[in-house]
Write a protein that holds these residues in place. Structure first.
Motif: not given
Length: 123
Positions: A28-47
């Motif tokens: 159930a979504l409301d029990d969880y933190a939900i995030a969108w991350f992205r990772q560009a080429p050559g870069k670290e993943r970021e929230v």
């Protein structure tokens, strides 16, 4: 079994828009933190955007504020990221992630991840 499946990525011209979707199952979504991350080429993943467990207000990293909108539909167990005014700097693989009772959603301590969806912003 917790599962996350992203969709909606693709090729878009600068200034265009896309909506990413994340279909969640097994929790159930409301029990969880939900995030969108992205990772560009050559870069670290970021929230880039997230909502903490038990919260309704979304965090946005500075580079996407005013352009991206996080939303969720608990009835459908869906999470969305509406992206507008896209620039080439937004080109990346985008991931949704979920973590049970994570109260600080900007953390990278997420156990559950989707497979990612590619967003390419180019002429």
């Amino acid at each position: 079994q917790v599962q996350l499946v992203e969709s909606g990525g693709g090729l878009v011209q600068p200034g265009g828009s896309l909506r990413l979707s994340c279909a969640a199952s097994g929790f159930a979504l409301d029990d969880y933190a939900i995030a969108w991350f992205r990772q560009a080429p050559g870069k670290e993943r970021e929230v880039i955007s997230c909502i903490s467990a038990g919260d309704n207000s979304a965090y946005y990293t500075e580079s996407v504020k005013g352009r991206f909108t996080f939303s969720r539909d608990d009835a459908k167990n869906m999470v969305y990221l509406q992206m507008a005014s896209l620039t080439p700097e937004d080109t990346a693989v985008y991931y949704c992630a979920a973590e049970w009772e994570l109260w600080e959603c900007k953390s990278d301590q997420y156990e559950h991840w989707g497979q990612g969806t590619q967003v390419t912003v180019s002429i």
